[in-house]
Design a protein around this motif. Sequence first.
Motif, PDB file in Angstrom:
ATOM      1  N   VAL A 121      15.743   7.662  22.457  1.00  0.00           N
ATOM      2  CA  VAL A 121      15.390   8.979  23.015  1.00  0.00           C
ATOM      3  C   VAL A 121      15.508   8.863  24.531  1.00  0.00           C
ATOM      4  O   VAL A 121      14.857   8.010  25.139  1.00  0.00           O
ATOM      5  CB  VAL A 121      13.961   9.385  22.605  1.00  0.00           C
ATOM      6  CG1 VAL A 121      13.588  10.725  23.233  1.00  0.00           C
ATOM      7  CG2 VAL A 121      13.852   9.468  21.087  1.00  0.00           C
ATOM      8  N   ARG A 122      16.367   9.698  25.105  1.00  0.00           N
ATOM      9  CA  ARG A 122      16.688   9.566  26.526  1.00  0.00           C
ATOM     10  C   ARG A 122      16.175  10.736  27.354  1.00  0.00           C
ATOM     11  O   ARG A 122      16.054  11.854  26.845  1.00  0.00           O
ATOM     12  CB  ARG A 122      18.212   9.470  26.710  1.00  0.00           C
ATOM     13  CG  ARG A 122      18.822   8.237  26.122  1.00  0.00           C
ATOM     14  CD  ARG A 122      20.327   8.169  26.393  1.00  0.00           C
ATOM     15  NE  ARG A 122      20.924   7.029  25.718  1.00  0.00           N
ATOM     16  CZ  ARG A 122      20.894   5.796  26.196  1.00  0.00           C
ATOM     17  NH1 ARG A 122      20.335   5.551  27.358  1.00  0.00           N
ATOM     18  NH2 ARG A 122      21.446   4.813  25.525  1.00  0.00           N
ATOM     19  N   LEU A 123      15.940  10.456  28.636  1.00  0.00           N
ATOM     20  CA  LEU A 123      15.687  11.523  29.591  1.00  0.00           C
ATOM     21  C   LEU A 123      17.018  12.182  29.931  1.00  0.00           C
ATOM     22  O   LEU A 123      18.083  11.650  29.612  1.00  0.00           O
ATOM     23  CB  LEU A 123      15.064  10.962  30.871  1.00  0.00           C
ATOM     24  CG  LEU A 123      13.718  10.250  30.720  1.00  0.00           C
ATOM     25  CD1 LEU A 123      13.292   9.649  32.054  1.00  0.00           C
ATOM     26  CD2 LEU A 123      12.666  11.237  30.226  1.00  0.00           C
ATOM     27  N   LEU A 124      16.960  13.327  30.620  1.00  0.00           N
ATOM     28  CA  LEU A 124      18.195  14.014  31.001  1.00  0.00           C
ATOM     29  C   LEU A 124      19.025  13.163  31.964  1.00  0.00           C
ATOM     30  O   LEU A 124      20.252  13.262  32.009  1.00  0.00           O
ATOM     31  CB  LEU A 124      17.845  15.373  31.641  1.00  0.00           C
ATOM     32  CG  LEU A 124      18.967  16.377  31.746  1.00  0.00           C
ATOM     33  CD1 LEU A 124      19.552  16.705  30.377  1.00  0.00           C
ATOM     34  CD2 LEU A 124      18.482  17.644  32.420  1.00  0.00           C
ATOM     35  N   THR A 125      18.364  12.324  32.726  1.00  0.00           N
ATOM     36  CA  THR A 125      19.088  11.451  33.659  1.00  0.00           C
ATOM     37  C   THR A 125      19.900  10.389  32.935  1.00  0.00           C
ATOM     38  O   THR A 125      20.745   9.738  33.531  1.00  0.00           O
ATOM     39  CB  THR A 125      18.100  10.718  34.589  1.00  0.00           C
ATOM     40  OG1 THR A 125      17.197   9.962  33.768  1.00  0.00           O
ATOM     41  CG2 THR A 125      17.319  11.699  35.445  1.00  0.00           C
ATOM     42  N   GLY A 126      19.629  10.189  31.669  1.00  0.00           N
ATOM     43  CA  GLY A 126      20.305   9.148  30.896  1.00  0.00           C
ATOM     44  C   GLY A 126      19.430   7.937  30.661  1.00  0.00           C
ATOM     45  O   GLY A 126      19.733   7.095  29.818  1.00  0.00           O
ATOM     46  N   PHE A 130      12.268   6.068  25.168  1.00  0.00           N
ATOM     47  CA  PHE A 130      11.680   5.186  24.165  1.00  0.00           C
ATOM     48  C   PHE A 130      12.639   5.089  22.992  1.00  0.00           C
ATOM     49  O   PHE A 130      13.668   5.773  22.954  1.00  0.00           O
ATOM     50  CB  PHE A 130      10.286   5.655  23.716  1.00  0.00           C
ATOM     51  CG  PHE A 130      10.238   7.009  23.072  1.00  0.00           C
ATOM     52  CD1 PHE A 130      10.448   7.160  21.718  1.00  0.00           C
ATOM     53  CD2 PHE A 130       9.958   8.135  23.831  1.00  0.00           C
ATOM     54  CE1 PHE A 130      10.392   8.404  21.130  1.00  0.00           C
ATOM     55  CE2 PHE A 130       9.899   9.393  23.243  1.00  0.00           C
ATOM     56  CZ  PHE A 130      10.114   9.522  21.895  1.00  0.00           C
ATOM     57  N   ARG A 132      12.861   4.956  18.638  1.00  0.00           N
ATOM     58  CA  ARG A 132      12.143   5.235  17.393  1.00  0.00           C
ATOM     59  C   ARG A 132      12.822   4.427  16.285  1.00  0.00           C
ATOM     60  O   ARG A 132      13.953   4.692  15.905  1.00  0.00           O
ATOM     61  CB  ARG A 132      12.213   6.745  17.105  1.00  0.00           C
ATOM     62  CG  ARG A 132      11.328   7.198  15.961  1.00  0.00           C
ATOM     63  CD  ARG A 132      11.425   8.703  15.760  1.00  0.00           C
ATOM     64  NE  ARG A 132      10.649   9.457  16.717  1.00  0.00           N
ATOM     65  CZ  ARG A 132      11.113  10.415  17.513  1.00  0.00           C
ATOM     66  NH1 ARG A 132      12.378  10.727  17.464  1.00  0.00           N
ATOM     67  NH2 ARG A 132      10.326  11.059  18.339  1.00  0.00           N
ATOM     68  N   TYR A 170       3.765   4.309  12.483  1.00  0.00           N
ATOM     69  CA  TYR A 170       3.259   5.350  11.592  1.00  0.00           C
ATOM     70  C   TYR A 170       3.814   5.148  10.189  1.00  0.00           C
ATOM     71  O   TYR A 170       5.023   4.942  10.017  1.00  0.00           O
ATOM     72  CB  TYR A 170       3.674   6.750  12.075  1.00  0.00           C
ATOM     73  CG  TYR A 170       3.044   7.147  13.382  1.00  0.00           C
ATOM     74  CD1 TYR A 170       1.733   7.586  13.431  1.00  0.00           C
ATOM     75  CD2 TYR A 170       3.763   7.065  14.561  1.00  0.00           C
ATOM     76  CE1 TYR A 170       1.149   7.957  14.639  1.00  0.00           C
ATOM     77  CE2 TYR A 170       3.193   7.431  15.775  1.00  0.00           C
ATOM     78  CZ  TYR A 170       1.886   7.876  15.798  1.00  0.00           C
ATOM     79  OH  TYR A 170       1.318   8.227  16.982  1.00  0.00           O
ATOM     80  N   TRP A 171       2.949   5.244   9.215  1.00  0.00           N
ATOM     81  CA  TRP A 171       3.367   5.229   7.821  1.00  0.00           C
ATOM     82  C   TRP A 171       4.009   6.577   7.516  1.00  0.00           C
ATOM     83  O   TRP A 171       3.439   7.628   7.824  1.00  0.00           O
ATOM     84  CB  TRP A 171       2.145   5.005   6.926  1.00  0.00           C
ATOM     85  CG  TRP A 171       2.399   5.115   5.470  1.00  0.00           C
ATOM     86  CD1 TRP A 171       3.391   4.527   4.768  1.00  0.00           C
ATOM     87  CD2 TRP A 171       1.633   5.876   4.532  1.00  0.00           C
ATOM     88  NE1 TRP A 171       3.294   4.849   3.441  1.00  0.00           N
ATOM     89  CE2 TRP A 171       2.222   5.690   3.271  1.00  0.00           C
ATOM     90  CE3 TRP A 171       0.510   6.696   4.637  1.00  0.00           C
ATOM     91  CZ2 TRP A 171       1.729   6.294   2.121  1.00  0.00           C
ATOM     92  CZ3 TRP A 171       0.012   7.294   3.497  1.00  0.00           C
ATOM     93  CH2 TRP A 171       0.623   7.093   2.254  1.00  0.00           C
TER      94      TRP A 171
ATOM     95  N   ASP B   8      24.298  14.457  30.448  1.00  0.00           N
ATOM     96  CA  ASP B   8      23.806  13.117  30.731  1.00  0.00           C
ATOM     97  C   ASP B   8      23.983  12.773  32.210  1.00  0.00           C
ATOM     98  O   ASP B   8      25.109  12.778  32.722  1.00  0.00           O
ATOM     99  CB  ASP B   8      24.576  12.113  29.859  1.00  0.00           C
ATOM    100  CG  ASP B   8      24.118  10.688  30.095  1.00  0.00           C
ATOM    101  OD1 ASP B   8      22.977  10.505  30.533  1.00  0.00           O
ATOM    102  OD2 ASP B   8      24.916   9.774  29.839  1.00  0.00           O
ATOM    103  N   GLY B   9      22.896  12.498  32.898  1.00  0.00           N
ATOM    104  CA  GLY B   9      22.975  12.140  34.317  1.00  0.00           C
ATOM    105  C   GLY B   9      22.510  13.247  35.241  1.00  0.00           C
ATOM    106  O   GLY B   9      22.458  13.057  36.454  1.00  0.00           O
ATOM    107  N   THR B  10      22.191  14.410  34.678  1.00  0.00           N
ATOM    108  CA  THR B  10      21.713  15.520  35.510  1.00  0.00           C
ATOM    109  C   THR B  10      20.345  15.177  36.095  1.00  0.00           C
ATOM    110  O   THR B  10      19.475  14.643  35.402  1.00  0.00           O
ATOM    111  CB  THR B  10      21.596  16.806  34.671  1.00  0.00           C
ATOM    112  OG1 THR B  10      22.883  17.097  34.111  1.00  0.00           O
ATOM    113  CG2 THR B  10      21.121  17.972  35.512  1.00  0.00           C
ATOM    114  N   VAL B  28      12.169  14.322  32.994  1.00  0.00           N
ATOM    115  CA  VAL B  28      12.763  15.596  32.572  1.00  0.00           C
ATOM    116  C   VAL B  28      13.637  15.387  31.338  1.00  0.00           C
ATOM    117  O   VAL B  28      14.474  14.480  31.295  1.00  0.00           O
ATOM    118  CB  VAL B  28      13.587  16.218  33.717  1.00  0.00           C
ATOM    119  CG1 VAL B  28      14.311  17.475  33.244  1.00  0.00           C
ATOM    120  CG2 VAL B  28      12.679  16.533  34.895  1.00  0.00           C
ATOM    121  N   LEU B  29      13.452  16.242  30.352  1.00  0.00           N
ATOM    122  CA  LEU B  29      14.198  16.137  29.096  1.00  0.00           C
ATOM    123  C   LEU B  29      15.297  17.183  28.994  1.00  0.00           C
ATOM    124  O   LEU B  29      16.403  16.890  28.532  1.00  0.00           O
ATOM    125  CB  LEU B  29      13.241  16.290  27.908  1.00  0.00           C
ATOM    126  CG  LEU B  29      12.170  15.200  27.822  1.00  0.00           C
ATOM    127  CD1 LEU B  29      11.061  15.622  26.879  1.00  0.00           C
ATOM    128  CD2 LEU B  29      12.793  13.898  27.360  1.00  0.00           C
TER     129      LEU B  29
END
Lengths: 193, 135
Positions: A121-126, A130, A132, A170-171, B8-10, B28-29
């Motif tokens: 799971v990524r942030l918008l920055t890449g 985390f 899963r 988590y189960w 991706d990269g914003t 930020v998501l």
Amino acid sequence: MGGGIFVPLWLLAFGAAASRPPDPADVRAGVAYSDVVPPDPADVRAGVTYEYGGVTYVGTLFVPAFASSVPTTDIEASVFGQLAGYGPLVTAVGDRIYPGEADPDAPRPVVVYSLDGTEPVRLLTGALSFQRHTFTVRVDAMHKDEARRVAATVRDALDRQAFGVAQRAYWVDESADETADGYESVQTFTVIQ
Amino acid sequence: MATPFLADGTTLQVDDGASSAYVAITQVLTITPPSEEVGGYDATTLTSTAGTMVKAPLSRKEPGTFGWSMWNDATEKLRMMSLRGVAHNFKITYPNSAVDTIPGWISKVETDELENQSPGKLKVTVMISGAVTRV
């Protein structure tokens, strides 16, 4: 007063009592103990029994001593450490906890765990926020009751717990069925890293 | 063949410092970029006998709002709340180096619904106060 050495009778009795110290591999690294001074149960791997002077102790160390040699960045090692260090599960299956495939000669019940997949799971920055992970934990037993009981213990060890590199496990679900020579319970867990 | 635009990269920044320096907003998501709207008015003449109304575009654009979602990080949440209601400039830098500079103020910091087994999120809305500069 006389110059003889006085040895109380109770000490003689204590010294004569049987001692069965724990294996060093079951004791937290760096803890010193001898035939006279037993280690604290909190320093001995959960479920391991040992004796000093006729007194039986049961280790309660949640993280097994051997976990210190397992890479802490590895999610599979963390899950194994959690299962192998959970006292009630050790009581139920001993060290018969296997990755992927069980030892075919091992007496049942046995626990087999496997990492089935990982979703990043990524942030918008890449940047990675985390991961899963999906784990399957199978219990092979002779009888249905035994399979269900050990499966419940596995659940207690993992569900909503934080351990190693896992933020929380988590189960998710459980299925159970007869096998050719016994009974199996298969549970799925989501582990957040 | 067209090249798809990947987000991706914003990055998102806000000019929230006394030295007018842009500072990154972390965690930020997703971002919903600004999209100005040109509204219309009813231009139907009173003598018209046509069965359909006549509409005409307004000469000014409505700047509207833009916003983003982010992890409900305690530090960032407090920071967003401290920025609420105070005029700032926001900057979105896209992976292709295009930049939107957006004047406005944070009008709402909303805690998203809490869900078992999922990290909490915030939704932040900015009321845009003027023209968006695009480079």
